[in-house]
Motif scaffolding. Structure first.
Motif, PDB file in Angstrom:
ATOM      1  N   PHE A 340       0.863  -1.189   0.000  1.00 22.18           N
ATOM      2  CA  PHE A 340       0.000   0.000   0.000  1.00 22.18           C
ATOM      3  C   PHE A 340       0.899   1.238   0.000  1.00 22.18           C
ATOM      4  N   VAL A 370      -3.254  -1.039  -2.250  1.00 24.43           N
ATOM      5  CA  VAL A 370      -4.111   0.131  -2.001  1.00 24.43           C
ATOM      6  C   VAL A 370      -3.240   1.365  -2.127  1.00 24.43           C
ATOM      7  N   LYS A 380     -10.696   4.344   0.469  1.00 23.31           N
ATOM      8  CA  LYS A 380      -9.388   3.675   0.618  1.00 23.31           C
ATOM      9  C   LYS A 380      -9.254   3.033   2.010  1.00 23.31           C
ATOM     10  N   GLU A 383     -10.665  -0.241   1.548  1.00 23.40           N
ATOM     11  CA  GLU A 383      -9.718  -1.121   0.828  1.00 23.40           C
ATOM     12  C   GLU A 383      -8.607  -1.618   1.755  1.00 23.40           C
ATOM     13  N   CYS A 384      -8.131  -0.721   2.640  1.00 20.78           N
ATOM     14  CA  CYS A 384      -7.097  -1.153   3.619  1.00 20.78           C
ATOM     15  C   CYS A 384      -7.644  -2.284   4.499  1.00 20.78           C
TER      16      CYS A 384
END
Ligand code: FEO
Length: 400
Positions: A340, A370, A380, A383-384
């Motif tokens: 990420f 991400v 986001k 998504e994390c």
């Protein structure tokens, strides 16, 4: 005057402790110091196994003289030529000019190159023996554990293996040498850190050496660093076996760089989600504070690795990039991986981390990673969470 430290009836410890140096190999922290171990085998003939760092040559010599008096040493066995063990060879040779130096062909090339020593050499080959009286020594070549000339010496009479760096660890010996005499708790994490930092690249050669040793009836291991292993001998071998197979435990290292806290915020969400999904061992490393020595040790320790990086001048954050090179250099295998990062106008870091994963062959558990522009937003954040859930699920389903 020195305390006499005996390993068996005729084997004496003559090593030294270094509590002065900050960085081993000028790279790796040693807050608890390190020992440079050397051993005297006293029989009809006398053999010295390895020497010590140059800073301690005089102390080393006085320890030897305390045991031998005026009796000479017949053989100096060199299992390993790295100067933390070889730098006192010239001192020993000056004191005992007729000493025979025992090593293999590669040892002698280094002996000449480092110290210009070319005479009184006693060359051994695989499985050759040397008899000191009752004591019979047999030599095993173990190249790349972790230098090309490395070998081990097995005392078949006392069933003692002089293993060079193998089975060694950081940490000075505070008052005792035998593992049965001291609390060895501090040495286990230092063994993992020593292995991963110093030997880590050479898992296959370590496996070959372990296979070679597996038929020997070893009762004692005398390494060049750390305690002499008797009571915990099997545990020590097992740690080296697991590390050289790159068998991490269930857990995740979340390693990240962050200039202004945005990538770090993502790292926090990922770590929180991992724990919420049953992963107890989560270790976070901010590369701007944690040092490579400890980060590498944790990466060897755990199966999961998640790396976060901001984009910095169209590249990875420099300290993250430096860590990637250290991971590659150690040829670490069998890791579940995710990545990420954040950026302000052009995202590059995630592409670089994806390329890294492909290059080292890690299994990516959340394709594409991400990547957040500026500060963390809700989409986001979600998504994390998904990235961390994917990692937790992979680890929870892993056979290890
Ligand atoms: Fe302890 Fe590779 O020297």
């Amino acid at each position: 005057m020195h305390t006499t430290k005996q390993i068996t009836n005729n084997i004496y410890y003559v090593g030294v402790n270094d509590r002065t140096k900050h960085l081993f190999e000028s790279l790796w922290e040693i807050p608890a110091g390190v020992s440079y171990n050397s051993y005297l085998i006293v029989d009809e003939k006398v053999a010295l196994v390895d020497t010590v760092d140059a800073c301690y040559s005089d102390l080393f010599l006085s320890k030897i003289e305390g045991i031998l008096g005026e009796k000479p040493i017949d053989y100096l066995i060199i299992n390993h030529m790295e100067p933390d063990h070889s730098a006192s060879i010239a001192t020993i040779k000056r004191k005992y000019p007729s000493i025979q130096i025992v090593g293999n062909a590669k040892t002698f090339g280094m002996l000449d190159g480092f110290f210009n020593i070319k005479d009184n050499l006693y060359e051994i080959k695989e499985a050759d023996t040397l008899t000191l009286g009752k004591t019979v020594l047999r030599f095993y070549l173990t190249p790349m554990v972790h230098w090309v000339e490395t070998m081990m010496t097995f005392d078949e009479t006392n069933k003692v293996l002089f293993s060079g760096d193998a089975f060694g660890c950081f940490g000075a010996l505070d008052g005792g040498v035998l593992d049965s005499q001291i609390n060895v708790d501090k040495f286990w994490p230092e063994m993992e850190r020593y292995y991963s930092n110093i030997v880590g690249k050479y898992g296959c050669p370590v496996q070959r050496a372990l296979a070679k040793l597996s038929n020997l009836d070893i009762q004692t291991i005398c390494s060049t660093h750390g305690p002499v292993w008797q009571k915990y001998l099997q545990k020590t071998i097992s740690i080296y076996n697991d590390l050289s197979l790159y068998q991490g435990k269930k857990g995740v290292v979340v390693m990240y760089g962050s200039m202004y806290g945005n990538t770090e915020q993502m790292a926090e969400v990922i770590a929180d989600t991992l724990v919420a999904n049953g992963i107890e061992n989560v270790v976070m490393h901010n590369v701007s504070k944690s040092t490579p020595s400890y980060i590498i040790a944790d990466i060897f320790r755990y199966q999961g690795l998640i790396i976060g990086s901001p984009t910095y001048s169209n590249e990875l954050f420099p300290l993250v990039e430096s860590m990637l090179s250290k991971i590659k250099n150690r040829d670490i295998k069998n890791r579940y991986f995710a990545y990420f990062g954040s950026f302000s106008w052009a995202g590059v870091a995630n592409k670089k981390l994806a390329a890294f994963a492909e290059q080292v062959g890690f299994e990516v558990v959340y394709e594409g990673g991400v990547e957040q522009k500026f500060a963390l937003k809700h989409d986001k954040y979600v998504e994390c969470v998904k990235l961390a859930e994917s990692m937790a699920q992979r680890l929870n389903n892993s056979p290890l």
